[in-house]
Structure formats: structure tokens, C-alpha cells
Write a protein that holds these residues in place. Structure first.
Motif, PDB file in Angstrom:
ATOM      1  N   ASP A 118       0.836  -1.202   0.000  1.00 27.72           N
ATOM      2  CA  ASP A 118       0.000   0.000   0.000  1.00 27.72           C
ATOM      3  C   ASP A 118       0.874   1.256   0.000  1.00 27.72           C
ATOM      4  O   ASP A 118       0.835   2.069   0.917  1.00 27.72           O
ATOM      5  N   ASN A 119       1.680   1.385  -1.050  1.00 31.16           N
ATOM      6  CA  ASN A 119       2.530   2.572  -1.239  1.00 31.16           C
ATOM      7  C   ASN A 119       2.525   2.944  -2.710  1.00 31.16           C
ATOM      8  O   ASN A 119       2.223   2.116  -3.570  1.00 31.16           O
ATOM      9  N   ASP A 120       2.914   4.168  -3.003  1.00 32.53           N
ATOM     10  CA  ASP A 120       3.072   4.591  -4.386  1.00 32.53           C
ATOM     11  C   ASP A 120       4.177   3.767  -5.039  1.00 32.53           C
ATOM     12  O   ASP A 120       5.201   3.454  -4.415  1.00 32.53           O
ATOM     13  N   ILE A 121       3.988   3.410  -6.300  1.00 30.12           N
ATOM     14  CA  ILE A 121       4.932   2.526  -6.981  1.00 30.12           C
ATOM     15  C   ILE A 121       6.348   3.116  -7.022  1.00 30.12           C
ATOM     16  O   ILE A 121       7.338   2.406  -6.882  1.00 30.12           O
ATOM     17  N   ASN A 122       6.462   4.436  -7.162  1.00 30.24           N
ATOM     18  CA  ASN A 122       7.788   5.061  -7.190  1.00 30.24           C
ATOM     19  C   ASN A 122       8.448   5.064  -5.816  1.00 30.24           C
ATOM     20  O   ASN A 122       9.671   4.989  -5.700  1.00 30.24           O
ATOM     21  N   GLN A 123       7.642   5.135  -4.768  1.00 27.57           N
ATOM     22  CA  GLN A 123       8.187   5.036  -3.418  1.00 27.57           C
ATOM     23  C   GLN A 123       8.727   3.640  -3.166  1.00 27.57           C
ATOM     24  O   GLN A 123       9.796   3.471  -2.563  1.00 27.57           O
ATOM     25  N   ILE A 124       8.031   2.623  -3.653  1.00 26.64           N
ATOM     26  CA  ILE A 124       8.504   1.242  -3.514  1.00 26.64           C
ATOM     27  C   ILE A 124       9.817   1.072  -4.274  1.00 26.64           C
ATOM     28  O   ILE A 124      10.776   0.495  -3.770  1.00 26.64           O
ATOM     29  N   LYS A 125       9.842   1.595  -5.495  1.00 25.67           N
ATOM     30  CA  LYS A 125      11.051   1.495  -6.323  1.00 25.67           C
ATOM     31  C   LYS A 125      12.237   2.181  -5.650  1.00 25.67           C
ATOM     32  O   LYS A 125      13.363   1.669  -5.664  1.00 25.67           O
ATOM     33  N   GLU A 126      11.999   3.315  -5.016  1.00 26.04           N
ATOM     34  CA  GLU A 126      13.062   4.047  -4.336  1.00 26.04           C
ATOM     35  C   GLU A 126      13.526   3.303  -3.080  1.00 26.04           C
ATOM     36  O   GLU A 126      14.725   3.237  -2.796  1.00 26.04           O
ATOM     37  N   THR A 127      12.599   2.713  -2.349  1.00 29.96           N
ATOM     38  CA  THR A 127      12.955   1.946  -1.148  1.00 29.96           C
ATOM     39  C   THR A 127      13.798   0.733  -1.519  1.00 29.96           C
ATOM     40  O   THR A 127      14.714   0.359  -0.787  1.00 29.96           O
ATOM     41  N   LEU A 128      13.506   0.136  -2.667  1.00 26.52           N
ATOM     42  CA  LEU A 128      14.250  -1.038  -3.139  1.00 26.52           C
ATOM     43  C   LEU A 128      15.207  -0.638  -4.259  1.00 26.52           C
ATOM     44  O   LEU A 128      15.320  -1.321  -5.280  1.00 26.52           O
ATOM     45  N   LYS A 129      15.903   0.474  -4.059  1.00 29.51           N
ATOM     46  CA  LYS A 129      16.750   1.033  -5.117  1.00 29.51           C
ATOM     47  C   LYS A 129      18.006   0.207  -5.394  1.00 29.51           C
ATOM     48  O   LYS A 129      18.690   0.448  -6.389  1.00 29.51           O
ATOM     49  N   GLU A 130      18.309  -0.779  -4.525  1.00 32.24           N
ATOM     50  CA  GLU A 130      19.456  -1.645  -4.801  1.00 32.24           C
ATOM     51  C   GLU A 130      19.176  -2.575  -5.987  1.00 32.24           C
ATOM     52  O   GLU A 130      20.094  -3.172  -6.555  1.00 32.24           O
ATOM     53  N   ILE A 131      17.896  -2.683  -6.348  1.00 35.23           N
ATOM     54  CA  ILE A 131      17.515  -3.478  -7.517  1.00 35.23           C
ATOM     55  C   ILE A 131      17.629  -2.609  -8.766  1.00 35.23           C
ATOM     56  O   ILE A 131      17.215  -1.457  -8.782  1.00 35.23           O
ATOM     57  N   ASN A 132      18.196  -3.163  -9.815  1.00 39.03           N
ATOM     58  CA  ASN A 132      18.358  -2.441 -11.070  1.00 39.03           C
ATOM     59  C   ASN A 132      17.050  -2.536 -11.862  1.00 39.03           C
ATOM     60  O   ASN A 132      16.872  -3.404 -12.715  1.00 39.03           O
ATOM     61  N   TRP A 133      16.125  -1.632 -11.580  1.00 38.59           N
ATOM     62  CA  TRP A 133      14.806  -1.683 -12.188  1.00 38.59           C
ATOM     63  C   TRP A 133      14.865  -1.267 -13.661  1.00 38.59           C
ATOM     64  O   TRP A 133      15.538  -0.322 -14.034  1.00 38.59           O
ATOM     65  N   LYS A 134      14.123  -1.997 -14.482  1.00 35.52           N
ATOM     66  CA  LYS A 134      13.987  -1.651 -15.892  1.00 35.52           C
ATOM     67  C   LYS A 134      12.568  -1.143 -16.121  1.00 35.52           C
ATOM     68  O   LYS A 134      11.591  -1.798 -15.749  1.00 35.52           O
ATOM     69  N   ASN A 135      12.459   0.031 -16.720  1.00 31.21           N
ATOM     70  CA  ASN A 135      11.167   0.660 -16.951  1.00 31.21           C
ATOM     71  C   ASN A 135      10.463   0.012 -18.145  1.00 31.21           C
ATOM     72  O   ASN A 135      10.913   0.114 -19.277  1.00 31.21           O
TER      73      ASN A 135
END
Length: 213
Positions: A118-135
Motif C-alpha cells: 500500500d505505497n506509491d509505486i515510485n516510493q517502492i522502487k526508491e525503497t528497493l533502489k538496490e535493484i536495477n529496475w527496468k522501466n
């Protein structure tokens, strides 16, 4: 005066009970474990089952593994469960568990498992920033840790997937299996889930998703 003092004492006691409850949830390594998308996740669920039972039902299998059951993983209306109370992880609020299975015939089989957050998707991505996310789709879908294997590979062999078209928005190449982490904002919930898709043999499924009997 004594009644006021008692009320203050009760408030303090409740505060520490609540704090310790949230703090204990914070220590659960399940998000870290899930992001690896390996079968070890189910051993971690078992290792933390006593704490997890405060939030949801837990089913034990294979003596040292456990999973969070949903009513029906093949039904889109019944393939998730909300927790009795939210679980905290860093600045994230985990509200439930998602478990979906689809057989799309020639396109392949698709299995998804993970958490409702229950968080904004960008907040989740920032919290898990050690993962190399691909857009994959701005503010809607990101993938991480993409892996691939050929049906000719040994069951335990996975290779890094460097393909430019990878993920649930594409169909896996013939005779291959993909595995990846997904961060997806849906119409009703935001999901942090693992996916295994494509050619998923019974042997491979037993290895990667031992919770599916």
C-alpha cells in the motif's frame, strides 16, 4: 488522580505493545527474500511462521517450508489474501499476499507470487533502489533481476536475461523459461511479485514453486 495515572500507564503499555509488534514485523526478511525469486523464500516463510501467523494463515509443507495460502490461485477474484493487520518493512506497508497461476496454452504457463503493498509505486522502487529496475511502462510496470533458461539447460541453470524484450508484456521465446521480479501498479492494488513464465515443466515447477503440490 489515581484513575488518571492508571490511564496513563495503560496508554504507555499499549504503546509499547504496538511498537514491539511493528518492530518485530520489521525484522522479517521476507521482502529481501522475495526479491531474489528463489525457492529459499518458502524456507524463510517457515522460519518466520510464528510471527507471520499474527498476520495471516500459514501452511507448512516439506517439514521446513511454508507458504501463505489464497483461496484459488487460478481465479483472478480469489488469488490474493489481505492480512489481518498491515505489516511494515522500512517505509513500506504490506497489506496482503498474491498468488496467481495461468496456463495460456502455446504462449506458456505463468506463475506469480508476492506481496500487495500500500505505497506509491515510485516510493517502492526508491525503497528497493538496490535493484536495477527496468522501466517497462512509466509509473505502472518495472522489472528487476530478469533470468532466462532453455529447456535444454539443467533444471537449476539460469542465465541473466539481457534481451531487450523481456517480461510479462512480451511472450517468452520458444523453448525458454523466464524468471523475474515485477513491480506493478494495477487498477486495484500495487504488487511486488516474482514471475516464472514460458515453458514450465512439472520438474521445474516443483523446484521453483515447491508450495504448489
Amino acid at each position: 488522580m489515581s484513575s488518571q495515572i492508571n490511564m496513563v500507564k495503560k496508554f504507555i503499555a499499549l504503546f509499547f505493545m504496538f511498537y514491539s509488534f511493528i518492530a518485530s514485523a520489521e525484522k522479517l526478511p521476507l521482502i529481501d527474500s522475495l526479491t531474489l525469486c528463489t525457492p529459499s523464500f518458502f524456507k524463510d516463510v517457515y522460519a518466520n511462521k510464528e510471527e507471520l501467523e499474527k498476520y495471516t494463515d500459514i501452511k507448512v509443507f516439506n517439514q521446513n517450508q511454508a507458504y501463505i495460502p489464497v483461496e484459488n490461485r487460478t481465479n483472478l477474484d480469489r488469488n490474493y489474501v489481505y492480512f489481518k493487520t498491515p505489516m511494515s518493512y522500512k517505509n513500506l506497508t504490506i497489506t496482503g499476499y498474491y498468488d496467481s497461476a495461468m496456463d495460456l496454452g502455446k504462449i506458456g504457463k505463468y506463475y506469480f507470487w508476492g506481496f500487495i503493498i500500500d505505497n506509491d509505486i515510485n516510493q517502492i522502487k526508491e525503497t528497493l533502489k538496490e535493484i536495477n529496475w527496468k522501466n517497462m511502462e512509466e509509473n505502472l510496470l518495472y522489472i528487476g533481476n530478469p533470468m532466462i533458461r532453455s529447456i535444454n539447460d539443467d533444471t537449476q541453470v539460469w542465465h541473466k536475461n539481457t534481451g531487450t524484450v523481456v517480461g510479462v508484456k512480451t511472450i517468452p521465446a520458444p523453448d525458454t523459461t523466464e524468471k523475474l521480479l515485477l513491480l506493478e501498479k494495477g487498477p486495484n492494488m500495487t504488487l511486488l511479485i516474482c514471475s516464472i513464465q514460458g515453458v514450465v515443466t512439472p520438474q521445474l515447477l516443483k523446484q521453483e514453486r515447491p508450495d504448489i503440490q
